[in-house]
Write a protein that holds these residues in place. Sequence first.
Motif, PDB file in Angstrom:
ATOM      1  N   SER A  68      -8.484   2.372   8.381  1.00  0.00           N
ATOM      2  CA  SER A  68      -7.536   1.258   8.480  1.00  0.00           C
ATOM      3  C   SER A  68      -6.977   0.884   7.106  1.00  0.00           C
ATOM      4  O   SER A  68      -5.808   0.493   6.984  1.00  0.00           O
ATOM      5  CB  SER A  68      -8.206   0.041   9.129  1.00  0.00           C
ATOM      6  OG  SER A  68      -9.285  -0.425   8.334  1.00  0.00           O
ATOM      7  N   THR A  69      -7.791   1.009   6.057  1.00  0.00           N
ATOM      8  CA  THR A  69      -7.323   0.679   4.711  1.00  0.00           C
ATOM      9  C   THR A  69      -6.239   1.654   4.252  1.00  0.00           C
ATOM     10  O   THR A  69      -5.198   1.247   3.709  1.00  0.00           O
ATOM     11  CB  THR A  69      -8.495   0.695   3.721  1.00  0.00           C
ATOM     12  OG1 THR A  69      -9.485  -0.250   4.134  1.00  0.00           O
ATOM     13  CG2 THR A  69      -8.019   0.347   2.317  1.00  0.00           C
ATOM     14  N   LEU A  70      -6.474   2.943   4.461  1.00  0.00           N
ATOM     15  CA  LEU A  70      -5.463   3.932   4.064  1.00  0.00           C
ATOM     16  C   LEU A  70      -4.204   3.794   4.911  1.00  0.00           C
ATOM     17  O   LEU A  70      -3.087   4.000   4.409  1.00  0.00           O
ATOM     18  CB  LEU A  70      -6.044   5.338   4.179  1.00  0.00           C
ATOM     19  CG  LEU A  70      -7.154   5.678   3.172  1.00  0.00           C
ATOM     20  CD1 LEU A  70      -7.640   7.107   3.376  1.00  0.00           C
ATOM     21  CD2 LEU A  70      -6.676   5.485   1.739  1.00  0.00           C
ATOM     22  N   ASP A  71      -4.369   3.442   6.186  1.00  0.00           N
ATOM     23  CA  ASP A  71      -3.191   3.191   7.021  1.00  0.00           C
ATOM     24  C   ASP A  71      -2.400   2.000   6.482  1.00  0.00           C
ATOM     25  O   ASP A  71      -1.160   1.991   6.513  1.00  0.00           O
ATOM     26  CB  ASP A  71      -3.615   2.912   8.465  1.00  0.00           C
ATOM     27  CG  ASP A  71      -4.021   4.169   9.205  1.00  0.00           C
ATOM     28  OD1 ASP A  71      -3.729   5.278   8.707  1.00  0.00           O
ATOM     29  OD2 ASP A  71      -4.651   4.054  10.283  1.00  0.00           O
TER      30      ASP A  71
ATOM     31  N   ARG B 186       2.445  -0.020   3.716  1.00  0.00           N
ATOM     32  CA  ARG B 186       3.117  -0.732   2.618  1.00  0.00           C
ATOM     33  C   ARG B 186       4.127   0.166   1.930  1.00  0.00           C
ATOM     34  O   ARG B 186       5.224  -0.271   1.563  1.00  0.00           O
ATOM     35  CB  ARG B 186       2.069  -1.229   1.620  1.00  0.00           C
ATOM     36  CG  ARG B 186       2.647  -1.772   0.331  1.00  0.00           C
ATOM     37  CD  ARG B 186       1.569  -2.383  -0.562  1.00  0.00           C
ATOM     38  NE  ARG B 186       0.515  -1.442  -0.876  1.00  0.00           N
ATOM     39  CZ  ARG B 186       0.588  -0.513  -1.825  1.00  0.00           C
ATOM     40  NH1 ARG B 186       1.714  -0.365  -2.518  1.00  0.00           N
ATOM     41  NH2 ARG B 186      -0.426   0.285  -2.076  1.00  0.00           N
ATOM     42  N   ARG B 187       3.760   1.443   1.769  1.00  0.00           N
ATOM     43  CA  ARG B 187       4.669   2.371   1.086  1.00  0.00           C
ATOM     44  C   ARG B 187       5.792   2.865   1.980  1.00  0.00           C
ATOM     45  O   ARG B 187       6.843   3.277   1.509  1.00  0.00           O
ATOM     46  CB  ARG B 187       3.887   3.585   0.598  1.00  0.00           C
ATOM     47  CG  ARG B 187       2.899   3.319  -0.515  1.00  0.00           C
ATOM     48  CD  ARG B 187       2.277   4.631  -0.917  1.00  0.00           C
ATOM     49  NE  ARG B 187       1.283   4.509  -1.952  1.00  0.00           N
ATOM     50  CZ  ARG B 187       0.620   5.546  -2.437  1.00  0.00           C
ATOM     51  NH1 ARG B 187       0.854   6.755  -1.955  1.00  0.00           N
ATOM     52  NH2 ARG B 187      -0.284   5.383  -3.381  1.00  0.00           N
TER      53      ARG B 187
ATOM     54  N   PRO C 271      -4.438  -1.890  -4.158  1.00  0.00           N
ATOM     55  CA  PRO C 271      -3.363  -2.367  -5.035  1.00  0.00           C
ATOM     56  C   PRO C 271      -2.425  -3.351  -4.340  1.00  0.00           C
ATOM     57  O   PRO C 271      -2.160  -3.234  -3.132  1.00  0.00           O
ATOM     58  CB  PRO C 271      -2.617  -1.072  -5.397  1.00  0.00           C
ATOM     59  CG  PRO C 271      -3.589   0.032  -5.118  1.00  0.00           C
ATOM     60  CD  PRO C 271      -4.424  -0.437  -3.985  1.00  0.00           C
ATOM     61  N   PHE C 272      -1.965  -4.339  -5.120  1.00  0.00           N
ATOM     62  CA  PHE C 272      -0.917  -5.276  -4.713  1.00  0.00           C
ATOM     63  C   PHE C 272      -1.328  -6.183  -3.555  1.00  0.00           C
ATOM     64  O   PHE C 272      -0.484  -6.784  -2.912  1.00  0.00           O
ATOM     65  CB  PHE C 272       0.373  -4.515  -4.327  1.00  0.00           C
ATOM     66  CG  PHE C 272       0.812  -3.550  -5.376  1.00  0.00           C
ATOM     67  CD1 PHE C 272       1.310  -3.990  -6.603  1.00  0.00           C
ATOM     68  CD2 PHE C 272       0.725  -2.175  -5.154  1.00  0.00           C
ATOM     69  CE1 PHE C 272       1.703  -3.081  -7.567  1.00  0.00           C
ATOM     70  CE2 PHE C 272       1.129  -1.266  -6.112  1.00  0.00           C
ATOM     71  CZ  PHE C 272       1.615  -1.723  -7.340  1.00  0.00           C
TER      72      PHE C 272
END
Length: 351
Positions: free
Chosen positions: A184-187, A192-193, A270-271
């Motif tokens: 879920s974090t990588l998703d 975001r990108r 990040p961010f």
Amino acid sequence: MTTLWDTTGSAVVKELAAQRRTGGAVLSGVALTLIVVADESRVTEAEEAATHAAEMHPCRLLVVVRRQIDAPVPRLDAEVQIGGRLGPGEAVVMRMYGRLGLHAESVVLPLLAADAPVVAWWHAAPPEQLATDALAVFADRRITDSSMAEDCLAALRTRAIDYAPGDTDLAWTRSTGWRAILTSTLDSVSGRRGAPVQVHGGRVTGDPASPTAQLLAGWLSSRCGCAITVEEASRTPGQSGVESVVLTLDQDEEVRVHSDRKGGAVISQPFRPDAAVPLPERDLGDLLSEELRRLDPDEPYSDALEAATGVTGLAERPSQREYVWFDPAEAENGNGRPRKRAAAARRGDGS
């Protein structure tokens, strides 16, 4: 509950049928037959876990306890119950003495629920070669636990060498929470990108001797296409053997998931501000219940096992096993070599 002392397999079958008639129970909605193989010292915790799993997945529960294989006279003691302490369904606890323990399938096969899948779970150190246990040969799914071995990493490699589709390991199940959080974090980063994220490397911090930590690193390596190492933590990790995971991404970004030791984890990316998510320690019943949710081959597990051990080609192996006879008495005399016997992996075809 009825206890049968020094009984036979036929008597157990008759008693189970009699209790069903007396209680007015009808065998319907049974999802599977769960065979539990446990040492006497671990029977209580195995029964508790299996009872929890049986409440989630209606099943016929068969507990096999092999006691005193070297006893001079074979003997079977059995507890038969319906809707008792082992859950709402039908349950039989069988303690086998003498060489009957080497032929447990002769008692278990007539007790299988008709037309239902069979799952075998070893709450003990499993045999090095599962095909030497006939209970593994006719089971559709086989659950072991590498963390119970004296040398967990050697046991993990043994499971890879002996792997067949349908095998799984509770050491792998203990990584489910970590895998869900990382996915879920990588998703989230990808969202975001607006583009897929690329992982260039990373590390799992924890206990290098933990099979769960090694399988988690193997899963990340297989999914990300890069080497993920296991490094020793500065403090003793929790039950899973994993303390934190750090992934290095493209665009010089880094994602970190760290256990807070309070039943949760902290995600740093990040961010965005750090986020706390639940990551509770799970009991044995929850782990077993999760594995009973699927009866098909667990391909992510085989990929993780390949990457963790270096043994390749696991997914291409045949799912059926050929029974291999192994006599521990002959092994002690130096004559014990596993001998293959013609046997099909499906129940009812012989064992």
